[in-house]
Scaffold this motif. Sequence first.
Motif, PDB file in Angstrom:
ATOM      1  N   TYR A  51     -41.482  -0.995  26.393  1.00  0.00           N
ATOM      2  CA  TYR A  51     -42.463  -0.615  25.378  1.00  0.00           C
ATOM      3  C   TYR A  51     -43.838  -1.195  25.718  1.00  0.00           C
ATOM      4  CZ  TYR A  51     -38.769   0.953  22.205  1.00  0.00           C
ATOM      5  OH  TYR A  51     -37.717   1.622  21.636  1.00  0.00           O
ATOM      6  N   PHE A  52     -44.881  -0.473  25.317  1.00  0.00           N
ATOM      7  CA  PHE A  52     -46.262  -0.939  25.443  1.00  0.00           C
ATOM      8  C   PHE A  52     -46.982  -0.626  24.135  1.00  0.00           C
ATOM      9  CE2 PHE A  52     -44.767  -0.103  29.676  1.00  0.00           C
ATOM     10  CZ  PHE A  52     -45.329  -1.089  30.464  1.00  0.00           C
ATOM     11  N   SER A  53     -47.956  -1.453  23.788  1.00  0.00           N
ATOM     12  CA  SER A  53     -48.794  -1.156  22.615  1.00  0.00           C
ATOM     13  C   SER A  53     -50.260  -1.297  23.000  1.00  0.00           C
ATOM     14  CB  SER A  53     -48.451  -2.074  21.439  1.00  0.00           C
ATOM     15  OG  SER A  53     -48.636  -3.442  21.780  1.00  0.00           O
ATOM     16  N   TYR A  54     -51.111  -0.589  22.266  1.00  0.00           N
ATOM     17  CA  TYR A  54     -52.535  -0.524  22.608  1.00  0.00           C
ATOM     18  C   TYR A  54     -53.372  -0.601  21.341  1.00  0.00           C
ATOM     19  CZ  TYR A  54     -56.780   1.005  25.009  1.00  0.00           C
ATOM     20  OH  TYR A  54     -58.047   1.081  25.537  1.00  0.00           O
ATOM     21  N   TYR A  55     -54.468  -1.378  21.390  1.00  0.00           N
ATOM     22  CA  TYR A  55     -55.304  -1.671  20.228  1.00  0.00           C
ATOM     23  C   TYR A  55     -56.764  -1.468  20.637  1.00  0.00           C
ATOM     24  CZ  TYR A  55     -50.944  -4.285  19.641  1.00  0.00           C
ATOM     25  OH  TYR A  55     -49.609  -4.650  19.599  1.00  0.00           O
ATOM     26  N   GLY A  56     -57.437  -0.469  20.052  1.00  0.00           N
ATOM     27  CA  GLY A  56     -58.782  -0.140  20.480  1.00  0.00           C
ATOM     28  C   GLY A  56     -59.850  -0.285  19.418  1.00  0.00           C
ATOM     29  N   HIS A  57     -61.133  -0.240  19.855  1.00  0.00           N
ATOM     30  CA  HIS A  57     -62.345  -0.323  19.026  1.00  0.00           C
ATOM     31  C   HIS A  57     -62.525  -1.705  18.401  1.00  0.00           C
ATOM     32  CE1 HIS A  57     -62.771   3.948  19.589  1.00  0.00           C
ATOM     33  NE2 HIS A  57     -61.652   4.213  18.936  1.00  0.00           N
ATOM     34  N   LEU A  58     -62.019  -2.761  19.032  1.00  0.00           N
ATOM     35  CA  LEU A  58     -62.082  -4.097  18.452  1.00  0.00           C
ATOM     36  C   LEU A  58     -63.511  -4.653  18.434  1.00  0.00           C
ATOM     37  CD1 LEU A  58     -58.935  -5.673  20.167  1.00  0.00           C
ATOM     38  CD2 LEU A  58     -59.085  -4.640  17.891  1.00  0.00           C
ATOM     39  N   HIS A  59     -63.793  -5.414  17.409  1.00  0.00           N
ATOM     40  CA  HIS A  59     -65.067  -6.146  17.336  1.00  0.00           C
ATOM     41  C   HIS A  59     -65.039  -7.305  18.337  1.00  0.00           C
ATOM     42  CE1 HIS A  59     -68.595  -8.099  15.667  1.00  0.00           C
ATOM     43  NE2 HIS A  59     -67.907  -9.184  15.410  1.00  0.00           N
ATOM     44  N   ARG A  60     -63.910  -8.015  18.365  1.00  0.00           N
ATOM     45  CA  ARG A  60     -63.723  -9.103  19.323  1.00  0.00           C
ATOM     46  C   ARG A  60     -62.289  -9.113  19.802  1.00  0.00           C
ATOM     47  NH1 ARG A  60     -65.486 -14.829  17.124  1.00  0.00           N
ATOM     48  NH2 ARG A  60     -64.713 -15.371  19.199  1.00  0.00           N
ATOM     49  N   VAL A  61     -62.101  -9.468  21.069  1.00  0.00           N
ATOM     50  CA  VAL A  61     -60.779  -9.688  21.647  1.00  0.00           C
ATOM     51  C   VAL A  61     -60.528 -11.189  21.668  1.00  0.00           C
ATOM     52  CG1 VAL A  61     -59.409  -9.543  23.765  1.00  0.00           C
ATOM     53  CG2 VAL A  61     -60.796  -7.590  23.037  1.00  0.00           C
ATOM     54  N   LEU A  62     -59.377 -11.631  21.132  1.00  0.00           N
ATOM     55  CA  LEU A  62     -59.101 -13.059  21.003  1.00  0.00           C
ATOM     56  C   LEU A  62     -57.928 -13.519  21.870  1.00  0.00           C
ATOM     57  CD1 LEU A  62     -59.566 -13.390  17.135  1.00  0.00           C
ATOM     58  CD2 LEU A  62     -61.221 -13.891  18.936  1.00  0.00           C
ATOM     59  N   VAL A  63     -57.568 -12.706  22.869  1.00  0.00           N
ATOM     60  CA  VAL A  63     -56.520 -13.090  23.828  1.00  0.00           C
ATOM     61  C   VAL A  63     -57.037 -12.825  25.232  1.00  0.00           C
ATOM     62  CG1 VAL A  63     -54.553 -12.754  22.281  1.00  0.00           C
ATOM     63  CG2 VAL A  63     -55.458 -10.800  23.572  1.00  0.00           C
ATOM     64  N   SER A  64     -56.292 -13.250  26.216  1.00  0.00           N
ATOM     65  CA  SER A  64     -56.711 -13.061  27.612  1.00  0.00           C
ATOM     66  C   SER A  64     -55.614 -12.372  28.409  1.00  0.00           C
ATOM     67  CB  SER A  64     -57.064 -14.407  28.247  1.00  0.00           C
ATOM     68  OG  SER A  64     -55.971 -15.306  28.160  1.00  0.00           O
ATOM     69  N   LYS A  65     -55.991 -11.749  29.504  1.00  0.00           N
ATOM     70  CA  LYS A  65     -55.042 -11.055  30.360  1.00  0.00           C
ATOM     71  C   LYS A  65     -53.993 -12.037  30.885  1.00  0.00           C
ATOM     72  CE  LYS A  65     -54.801  -8.063  34.453  1.00  0.00           C
ATOM     73  NZ  LYS A  65     -55.588  -7.365  35.503  1.00  0.00           N
ATOM     74  N   GLY A  66     -52.728 -11.617  30.804  1.00  0.00           N
ATOM     75  CA  GLY A  66     -51.638 -12.454  31.258  1.00  0.00           C
ATOM     76  C   GLY A  66     -51.075 -13.388  30.210  1.00  0.00           C
ATOM     77  N   GLN A  67     -51.701 -13.461  29.042  1.00  0.00           N
ATOM     78  CA  GLN A  67     -51.261 -14.364  27.982  1.00  0.00           C
ATOM     79  C   GLN A  67     -50.008 -13.821  27.288  1.00  0.00           C
ATOM     80  OE1 GLN A  67     -54.364 -15.438  25.210  1.00  0.00           O
ATOM     81  NE2 GLN A  67     -52.905 -15.932  23.580  1.00  0.00           N
ATOM     82  N   TRP A  68     -49.058 -14.695  26.998  1.00  0.00           N
ATOM     83  CA  TRP A  68     -47.874 -14.333  26.215  1.00  0.00           C
ATOM     84  C   TRP A  68     -48.228 -14.440  24.736  1.00  0.00           C
ATOM     85  CZ3 TRP A  68     -43.082 -12.321  26.557  1.00  0.00           C
ATOM     86  CH2 TRP A  68     -42.203 -12.517  25.477  1.00  0.00           C
ATOM     87  N   VAL A  69     -47.900 -13.414  23.954  1.00  0.00           N
ATOM     88  CA  VAL A  69     -48.176 -13.421  22.517  1.00  0.00           C
ATOM     89  C   VAL A  69     -46.888 -13.141  21.761  1.00  0.00           C
ATOM     90  CG1 VAL A  69     -50.590 -12.733  22.755  1.00  0.00           C
ATOM     91  CG2 VAL A  69     -48.832 -10.966  22.511  1.00  0.00           C
ATOM     92  N   LEU A  70     -46.845 -13.602  20.519  1.00  0.00           N
ATOM     93  CA  LEU A  70     -45.703 -13.388  19.645  1.00  0.00           C
ATOM     94  C   LEU A  70     -45.979 -12.242  18.678  1.00  0.00           C
ATOM     95  CD1 LEU A  70     -44.916 -17.122  18.768  1.00  0.00           C
ATOM     96  CD2 LEU A  70     -43.853 -15.702  20.534  1.00  0.00           C
ATOM     97  N   ALA A  71     -44.921 -11.661  18.137  1.00  0.00           N
ATOM     98  CA  ALA A  71     -45.093 -10.635  17.110  1.00  0.00           C
ATOM     99  C   ALA A  71     -45.853 -11.231  15.928  1.00  0.00           C
ATOM    100  CB  ALA A  71     -43.733 -10.118  16.639  1.00  0.00           C
ATOM    101  N   GLY A  72     -46.898 -10.545  15.478  1.00  0.00           N
ATOM    102  CA  GLY A  72     -47.692 -11.041  14.364  1.00  0.00           C
ATOM    103  C   GLY A  72     -48.758 -12.040  14.748  1.00  0.00           C
ATOM    104  N   GLN A  73     -48.964 -12.273  16.051  1.00  0.00           N
ATOM    105  CA  GLN A  73     -50.006 -13.207  16.474  1.00  0.00           C
ATOM    106  C   GLN A  73     -51.367 -12.512  16.460  1.00  0.00           C
ATOM    107  OE1 GLN A  73     -49.119 -15.531  19.953  1.00  0.00           O
ATOM    108  NE2 GLN A  73     -51.272 -15.867  20.441  1.00  0.00           N
ATOM    109  N   LEU A  74     -52.383 -13.209  15.995  1.00  0.00           N
ATOM    110  CA  LEU A  74     -53.742 -12.674  15.976  1.00  0.00           C
ATOM    111  C   LEU A  74     -54.224 -12.395  17.393  1.00  0.00           C
ATOM    112  CD1 LEU A  74     -56.326 -12.144  14.197  1.00  0.00           C
ATOM    113  CD2 LEU A  74     -56.973 -14.501  14.715  1.00  0.00           C
ATOM    114  N   ILE A  75     -54.654 -11.149  17.666  1.00  0.00           N
ATOM    115  CA  ILE A  75     -55.119 -10.809  19.015  1.00  0.00           C
ATOM    116  C   ILE A  75     -56.557 -10.303  19.028  1.00  0.00           C
ATOM    117  CG2 ILE A  75     -52.803 -10.303  19.870  1.00  0.00           C
ATOM    118  CD1 ILE A  75     -53.486  -7.306  19.577  1.00  0.00           C
TER     119      ILE A  75
END
Length: 313
Positions: free
Chosen positions: A111-135
């Motif tokens: 699975y892949f997910s995609y999030y567009g038109h963001l005001h700010r990105v708060l994660v970095s490439k390669g970072q592991w994130v959890l479900a419900g984590q602010l990105i």
Amino acid sequence: MSGLTVSRRTVFTALGVGVGLGAIGLPTAASAAVAAWSNPTRGTLTSGYKIPSRPGHLGWDIANSQGTPVYATAAGTVRDIRTGSYPGDPTSGPLGGRTGNSVHIDHADSYFSYYGHLHRVLVSKGQWVLAGQLIGLMGTTGNSTGPHLHFEIHRPRLTSTDPRVFLANRGISLGSTAPMGSTGWPSVSQGTTSWVARTIQYLLRGRGVSTVVDGYFGPGTASSVRTFQSGRGLYVDGVVGPITWTALILPLQQGNSGDTVRGLQTALSARVGNVVVDGSFGAQTATAVRSFQSSQGLAVDGLVGPVTWSTLI
């Protein structure tokens, strides 16, 4: 959107930062099955998946005020990000389309997910994130007419599926179900009558913007909010969302006075009770602040900073 949105926003959004969890000791997307899914944000559903007028629209648009938090829909690794975009930017994001600042996450089970038109990105490439984590924070970068999240789900990558149906099959109503772990700032717009509207009116006056304090967020208050937003270089929509809240508030302590203190006292009176709204941060107000901080598990110091403000509202 009208009325006081019931959703609550993250304290980290109030501070304008995101905290990423490191990958040390955590499974990777390739080695762990997707255990949980989360709504990516809250707001009003607008343009849908492959609608007749937009057959190439491979996701759903969820509209809310600029700065509304956006969360990872499931655990995974950030595959790609896009930053530095602006409203009207003609450049494509990590996936095809002018989706501005964006995040692309690789989950387990292809699975892949995609999030567009963001005001700010708060994660970095390669970072592991959890479900419900602010990105990221909702915005209007790229090809966008107003703040919203463009959200897609793919399995495998570049093979899209209707994210509304996908999440509904997992008990989640896209745009409505509270994302995992979300707390904090509400979004308030024209039509609200409440102590929150009265607090906003006092905060506007504390920032030098003329407005009537009556607890009704009517056209006059909306106009005052737009005046404040314009003067601060914010997105001008007349809605008090996370970014506007953090621009309106000021740190307060005993000895302060004025309309911003009246806003604090209005909120304290609603949450704690029996607080006189006189604009003077004296001993009674300080006691009420400490009582509230103690009840919420916050540092009990009598100082009203962003964390106390966001928990109070």
